[in-house]
Design a protein around this motif. Structure first.
Motif, PDB file in Angstrom:
ATOM      1  N   ILE A 164      34.991  94.578  51.900  1.00 10.72           N
ATOM      2  CA  ILE A 164      33.807  94.421  52.863  1.00 10.72           C
ATOM      3  C   ILE A 164      32.476  94.993  52.438  1.00 10.72           C
ATOM      4  O   ILE A 164      32.779  96.391  51.781  1.00 10.72           O
ATOM      5  N   ASN A 165      31.435  94.473  52.495  1.00  7.06           N
ATOM      6  CA  ASN A 165      30.328  95.047  51.878  1.00  7.06           C
ATOM      7  C   ASN A 165      29.198  94.524  52.796  1.00  7.06           C
ATOM      8  O   ASN A 165      29.021  93.368  52.925  1.00  7.06           O
ATOM      9  N   ASP A 212      25.186  92.139  58.763  1.00 12.21           N
ATOM     10  CA  ASP A 212      25.551  90.951  57.926  1.00 12.21           C
ATOM     11  C   ASP A 212      26.647  91.416  57.087  1.00 12.21           C
ATOM     12  O   ASP A 212      26.089  92.571  56.358  1.00 12.21           O
ATOM     13  N   ALA A 213      27.514  91.059  56.969  1.00 17.87           N
ATOM     14  CA  ALA A 213      28.811  91.587  56.025  1.00 17.87           C
ATOM     15  C   ALA A 213      29.403  90.286  55.252  1.00 17.87           C
ATOM     16  O   ALA A 213      29.515  89.246  55.481  1.00 17.87           O
ATOM     17  N   GLU A 214      29.691  90.910  54.012  1.00  8.46           N
ATOM     18  CA  GLU A 214      30.391  89.829  52.845  1.00  8.46           C
ATOM     19  C   GLU A 214      31.777  90.388  52.850  1.00  8.46           C
ATOM     20  O   GLU A 214      32.105  91.513  52.567  1.00  8.46           O
ATOM     21  N   ILE A 215      32.801  89.412  53.232  1.00  2.00           N
ATOM     22  CA  ILE A 215      34.052  89.753  52.968  1.00  2.00           C
ATOM     23  C   ILE A 215      34.943  89.019  51.947  1.00  2.00           C
ATOM     24  O   ILE A 215      34.406  87.800  51.905  1.00  2.00           O
ATOM     25  N   THR A 216      35.415  89.600  51.237  1.00  4.12           N
ATOM     26  CA  THR A 216      36.317  88.985  50.081  1.00  4.12           C
ATOM     27  C   THR A 216      37.559  89.134  50.040  1.00  4.12           C
ATOM     28  O   THR A 216      38.296  90.027  51.046  1.00  4.12           O
ATOM     29  N   GLY A 217      38.327  88.251  49.311  1.00  6.92           N
ATOM     30  CA  GLY A 217      39.860  88.500  49.250  1.00  6.92           C
ATOM     31  C   GLY A 217      40.631  87.903  50.253  1.00  6.92           C
ATOM     32  O   GLY A 217      39.945  86.871  51.095  1.00  6.92           O
TER      33      GLY A 217
END
Length: 155
Positions: free
Chosen positions: A87-88, A109-114
């Motif tokens: 998370i970023n 505002d968050a970017e979630i990966t995986g």
């Protein structure tokens, strides 16, 4: 992922501001928190267990203060990693007096990966709202508990 949440505290703004970044208040308020430490003023490390539907993981988070306007706003950056993703994101808290209490608005505002990113938006949105509600309700209880203890000690 965009996040918006509002919370009203039954406490004056000066009290909410005093405790909103307190290491102990934050540690005891964050759902699933097993570790929380302030590394330097406004910069923290945390370990938080999450449970979203069938997904369970532990995230190690770094939380950095970006900007602070005393008693009115606070911007932060969060980055973290777990076994199932990363998370970023950036968030902003805006605090204002409201009829003897305090109104707090939280925007992020968050970017979630995986694998975490594959959870449906509906599940993530619902879990986020519930987690934020729990967090701010616990925070208010923690602040009130600390006020009570300070008053009790001063008697």
């Amino acid at each position: 992922m965009k996040i918006k949440y509002d919370h009203s505290f039954e406490l004056p703004r000066s009290i909410v501001w005093k405790y909103i970044k307190d290491e102990n208040v934050l540690r005891n308020s964050l759902p699933g928190c097993s570790f929380f430490e302030e590394r330097s003023t406004g910069n923290y490390l945390a370990e938080i267990g999450i449970h979203i539907g069938p997904i369970k993981d532990v995230f190690k988070l770094e939380i950095y203060t970006i900007e602070e306007n005393s008693a009115s706003s606070y911007r932060l950056h969060v980055k973290g990693k777990g076994n199932l993703g990363e998370i970023n994101g950036n968030g902003a808290l805006h605090i204002k007096e409201k009829q003897g209490g305090t109104h707090l608005s939280f925007l992020a505002d968050a970017e979630i990966t995986g694998a975490l990113a594959f959870a449906s938006k509906r599940i993530l949105d619902g879990t986020t709202d519930t987690s934020l509600a729990n967090f701010f309700q616990k925070m208010e209880k923690e602040i009130k508990k600390r006020i009570y203890l300070v008053k009790k000690r001063s008697r």
